[in-house]
Design a protein around this motif. Structure first.
Motif, mmCIF file in Angstrom:
data_model
loop_
_atom_site.group_PDB
_atom_site.id
_atom_site.type_symbol
_atom_site.label_atom_id
_atom_site.label_comp_id
_atom_site.label_asym_id
_atom_site.label_seq_id
_atom_site.Cartn_x
_atom_site.Cartn_y
_atom_site.Cartn_z
ATOM 1 N N GLU A 39 0.813 -1.220 0.000
ATOM 2 C CA GLU A 39 0.000 0.000 0.000
ATOM 3 C C GLU A 39 0.844 1.267 0.000
ATOM 4 O OE1 GLU A 39 -2.813 -0.160 3.161
ATOM 5 O OE2 GLU A 39 -3.683 -2.070 2.515
ATOM 6 N N GLU A 40 2.149 1.131 0.089
ATOM 7 C CA GLU A 40 3.018 2.306 0.150
ATOM 8 C C GLU A 40 3.344 2.869 -1.230
ATOM 9 O OE1 GLU A 40 4.253 3.922 3.096
ATOM 10 O OE2 GLU A 40 2.519 2.715 3.679
ATOM 11 N N TYR A 41 3.264 2.033 -2.259
ATOM 12 C CA TYR A 41 3.680 2.450 -3.593
ATOM 13 C C TYR A 41 2.511 3.011 -4.381
ATOM 14 C CZ TYR A 41 5.555 2.198 -8.340
ATOM 15 O OH TYR A 41 5.963 2.504 -9.612
ATOM 16 N N GLN A 42 2.698 4.188 -4.945
ATOM 17 C CA GLN A 42 1.725 4.775 -5.853
ATOM 18 C C GLN A 42 2.216 4.520 -7.273
ATOM 19 O OE1 GLN A 42 1.348 8.904 -4.779
ATOM 20 N NE2 GLN A 42 0.613 8.434 -2.716
ATOM 21 N N MET A 43 1.423 3.832 -8.056
ATOM 22 C CA MET A 43 1.849 3.343 -9.358
ATOM 23 C C MET A 43 2.374 4.471 -10.246
ATOM 24 S SD MET A 43 2.389 0.771 -11.195
ATOM 25 C CE MET A 43 3.016 0.658 -12.869
ATOM 26 N N THR A 44 3.554 4.243 -10.792
ATOM 27 C CA THR A 44 4.165 5.153 -11.750
ATOM 28 C C THR A 44 4.380 4.391 -13.048
ATOM 29 O OG1 THR A 44 5.312 6.360 -9.995
ATOM 30 C CG2 THR A 44 6.155 6.624 -12.229
ATOM 31 N N TRP A 45 3.918 4.969 -14.146
ATOM 32 C CA TRP A 45 4.008 4.284 -15.437
ATOM 33 C C TRP A 45 5.198 4.814 -16.232
ATOM 34 C CZ3 TRP A 45 0.831 0.228 -16.061
ATOM 35 C CH2 TRP A 45 -0.308 0.171 -15.253
ATOM 36 N N PHE A 46 5.840 3.917 -16.962
ATOM 37 C CA PHE A 46 6.985 4.266 -17.790
ATOM 38 C C PHE A 46 6.680 3.874 -19.239
ATOM 39 C CE2 PHE A 46 8.613 3.868 -13.523
ATOM 40 C CZ PHE A 46 9.538 4.896 -13.431
ATOM 41 N N PRO A 47 7.361 4.497 -20.206
ATOM 42 C CA PRO A 47 7.117 4.162 -21.614
ATOM 43 C C PRO A 47 7.289 2.671 -21.870
ATOM 44 C CG PRO A 47 8.467 6.133 -21.456
ATOM 45 C CD PRO A 47 8.336 5.598 -20.058
ATOM 46 N N GLY A 48 6.325 2.088 -22.613
ATOM 47 C CA GLY A 48 6.379 0.669 -22.937
ATOM 48 C C GLY A 48 5.694 -0.227 -21.926
ATOM 49 N N VAL A 66 23.455 -0.846 -4.055
ATOM 50 C CA VAL A 66 23.654 -1.683 -5.240
ATOM 51 C C VAL A 66 22.760 -1.193 -6.383
ATOM 52 C CG1 VAL A 66 23.376 -4.013 -6.198
ATOM 53 C CG2 VAL A 66 24.367 -3.707 -3.914
ATOM 54 N N TYR A 67 21.510 -0.881 -6.048
ATOM 55 C CA TYR A 67 20.526 -0.496 -7.063
ATOM 56 C C TYR A 67 20.935 0.804 -7.766
ATOM 57 C CZ TYR A 67 15.779 -0.639 -9.042
ATOM 58 O OH TYR A 67 14.699 -0.744 -9.885
ATOM 59 N N LEU A 68 21.561 1.724 -7.028
ATOM 60 C CA LEU A 68 21.926 3.012 -7.613
ATOM 61 C C LEU A 68 23.396 3.087 -8.034
ATOM 62 C CD1 LEU A 68 19.979 5.548 -5.351
ATOM 63 C CD2 LEU A 68 19.394 4.748 -7.649
ATOM 64 N N ASN A 69 24.111 1.986 -7.919
ATOM 65 C CA ASN A 69 25.527 2.008 -8.250
ATOM 66 C C ASN A 69 25.767 2.357 -9.723
ATOM 67 O OD1 ASN A 69 28.325 1.600 -7.635
ATOM 68 N ND2 ASN A 69 28.227 -0.388 -8.640
ATOM 69 N N ASN A 70 24.946 1.827 -10.597
ATOM 70 C CA ASN A 70 25.117 2.149 -12.021
ATOM 71 C C ASN A 70 24.844 3.621 -12.305
ATOM 72 O OD1 ASN A 70 25.889 -0.438 -12.779
ATOM 73 N ND2 ASN A 70 23.793 -1.107 -13.198
ATOM 74 N N LEU A 71 23.885 4.204 -11.572
ATOM 75 C CA LEU A 71 23.638 5.638 -11.724
ATOM 76 C C LEU A 71 24.869 6.433 -11.291
ATOM 77 C CD1 LEU A 71 21.705 8.095 -12.165
ATOM 78 C CD2 LEU A 71 21.175 7.934 -9.719
ATOM 79 N N ASP A 72 25.469 6.046 -10.168
ATOM 80 C CA ASP A 72 26.672 6.733 -9.694
ATOM 81 C C ASP A 72 27.767 6.712 -10.758
ATOM 82 O OD1 ASP A 72 25.401 7.116 -7.250
ATOM 83 O OD2 ASP A 72 26.314 5.349 -6.332
ATOM 84 N N GLU A 121 16.386 10.431 -17.664
ATOM 85 C CA GLU A 121 16.325 9.357 -18.663
ATOM 86 C C GLU A 121 16.988 8.076 -18.143
ATOM 87 O OE1 GLU A 121 17.820 8.599 -23.273
ATOM 88 O OE2 GLU A 121 17.661 10.648 -22.482
ATOM 89 N N LYS A 122 18.112 8.217 -17.464
ATOM 90 C CA LYS A 122 18.822 7.046 -16.934
ATOM 91 C C LYS A 122 18.013 6.356 -15.837
ATOM 92 C CE LYS A 122 22.437 4.338 -16.511
ATOM 93 N NZ LYS A 122 22.846 3.429 -17.604
ATOM 94 N N LEU A 123 17.407 7.113 -14.948
ATOM 95 C CA LEU A 123 16.630 6.522 -13.858
ATOM 96 C C LEU A 123 15.409 5.766 -14.370
ATOM 97 C CD1 LEU A 123 16.756 9.296 -11.103
ATOM 98 C CD2 LEU A 123 17.694 6.990 -10.948
ATOM 99 N N ALA A 124 14.854 6.205 -15.497
ATOM 100 C CA ALA A 124 13.692 5.512 -16.060
ATOM 101 C C ALA A 124 14.035 4.066 -16.413
ATOM 102 C CB ALA A 124 13.177 6.258 -17.293
ATOM 103 N N GLU A 125 15.317 3.786 -16.714
ATOM 104 C CA GLU A 125 15.729 2.420 -17.043
ATOM 105 C C GLU A 125 15.570 1.482 -15.856
ATOM 106 O OE1 GLU A 125 19.722 2.543 -18.458
ATOM 107 O OE2 GLU A 125 19.288 3.925 -20.123
ATOM 108 N N ILE A 126 15.629 2.025 -14.636
ATOM 109 C CA ILE A 126 15.442 1.199 -13.433
ATOM 110 C C ILE A 126 14.149 1.586 -12.708
ATOM 111 C CG2 ILE A 126 17.851 0.566 -13.123
ATOM 112 C CD1 ILE A 126 18.117 2.836 -11.088
ATOM 113 N N ARG A 127 13.226 2.171 -13.460
ATOM 114 C CA ARG A 127 11.874 2.456 -12.992
ATOM 115 C C ARG A 127 11.851 3.375 -11.769
ATOM 116 N NH1 ARG A 127 8.423 -0.392 -15.778
ATOM 117 N NH2 ARG A 127 6.737 0.100 -14.330
#
Length: 351
Positions: free
Chosen positions: A178-187, A212-218, A256-262
């Protein structure tokens, strides 16, 4: 890319479980869960070892509650025996990523922390004219399990270790539903709404997996955007430059980069501004030549101190509790230019 195998026996070894138990109980031995475990610790550790070897281990129910500091957050505490497992897992797999994290990520890492992040921010504020400040919307509830497990599997080539990761990961799905509010991404199609997601705030594994999840963004920001002055603390991050346009371009690339990991940033608050106006970060407002405690933090402690003094006067709490609270606050605000503030607040507290 180096991969790691045969990790699972290291995780369930009795020595690792015992050291994990010692770490999990630190500062918590007086609490019921830790005390109950300690009374029959050898039996409990052998039981956990047997469950891990047989892969019959099942996480227990979370104890969840909300805090407001300053925004409402759901904290989910796992049973003590599960926290032992979390420590046992992290003791083995965390070193795999620690050497791959960039220098300037400061949350939940040995030798880093809030105050080193503040010092680094001050250093950058003295070197650059402008800053871009970003934070991620619904960060912990938004973390996609499939993406995270794929990232873990790039390094961990041990199916049993990945089984334990997924077992812990999916234990929080119902808690965070119940904590997540749905966010839609292209596709996206309709199945995107039922993707398993979310990490419980409160798990040791959650703090590690967030990095770990944000390491690629860094690495994207440092290597591809070539930002020389960047730092992150959990989901709050700062980029510095002498050129406004450069920061605006980086902002678009990060979205744009963050959209790749939703994930998405709060775009309305992700603005470029001069560093000499003060950077609100981690409870402080940081200027190139000084640092202040944020006003809401001051107001919150004034109210808390007034309540605790009253409770002490009526015999509801011991002097040790009041003293510990004051010392904790002093230890925090001493990293700002706060001598006058401390004298003003504490000078008015009459016991």
């Amino acid at each position: 890319m180096k991969s790691y195998k045969h990790l699972y026996p290291q995780i369930w070894s009795f020595e690792n479980l015992y050291l994990a138990y010692r770490k999990a109980r630190k500062g918590k031995r007086a609490r019921e869960g830790a005390a109950s475990f300690e009374r029959i610790q050898e039996e409990q550790l052998l039981s956990l070892q047997e469950e891990l070897i047989a892969k019959s281990y099942s996480p227990g129910a979370y104890h969840s509650f909300y805090i407001h500091d300053p925004k409402k957050r759901l904290i989910s505490a796992a049973p003590f025996r599960d926290r032992v497992i979390h420590h046992a897992l992290c003791r083995v797999i965390e070193p795999i990523w620690e050497c791959r994290f960039i220098h300037d990520t400061y949350a939940n890492r040995v030798g880093k922390g809030t105050h080193r992040a503040l010092d680094r921010t001050t250093q950058f504020a003295r070197q650059y004219r402008y800053v871009l400040q970003c934070d991620i919307r619904q960060f912990f509830p938004s973390i996609d399990h499939n993406i995270l497990l794929t990232e873990l599997a790039h390094r961990i080539h041990d199916p049993e270790a990945l089984w334990l990761c997924s077992r812990i990961l999916y234990s929080g799905v119902d808690v965070l539903a119940e904590e997540y509010q749905m966010t839609w991404f292209p596709g996206d199609d309709l199945l995107a709404a039922i993707r398993p997601r979310g990490l419980p705030i409160g798990n040791l594994t959650s703090q590690f997996w967030a990095n770990v999840y944000l390491n690629n963004l860094d690495h994207f920001i440092k290597r591809e955007l070539k930002c020389p002055a960047y730092l992150r603390y959990v989901d709050d991050f700062l980029l510095f430059s002498d050129e406004k346009k450069c920061l605006h371009d980086w902002r678009d690339a990060i979205i744009e980069k963050l959209a790749e990991i939703r994930l998405k940033i709060h775009e309305e608050s992700a603005q470029v501004f001069p560093v000499n106006t003060g950077i609100p970060f981690l409870g402080f407002r940081i200027y190139p030549d000084h640092r202040r405690v944020k006003s809401r933090k001051v107001i919150h402690f004034r109210r808390k101190l007034k309540t605790m003094v009253s409770d002490y006067s009526m015999g509801k709490i011991p002097i040790s509790s009041l003293h510990a609270s004051i010392q904790g606050w002093i230890n925090h605000v001493r990293y700002a230019d706060s001598w006058g503030l401390r004298r003003s607040i504490l000078g008015g507290a009459v016991l």
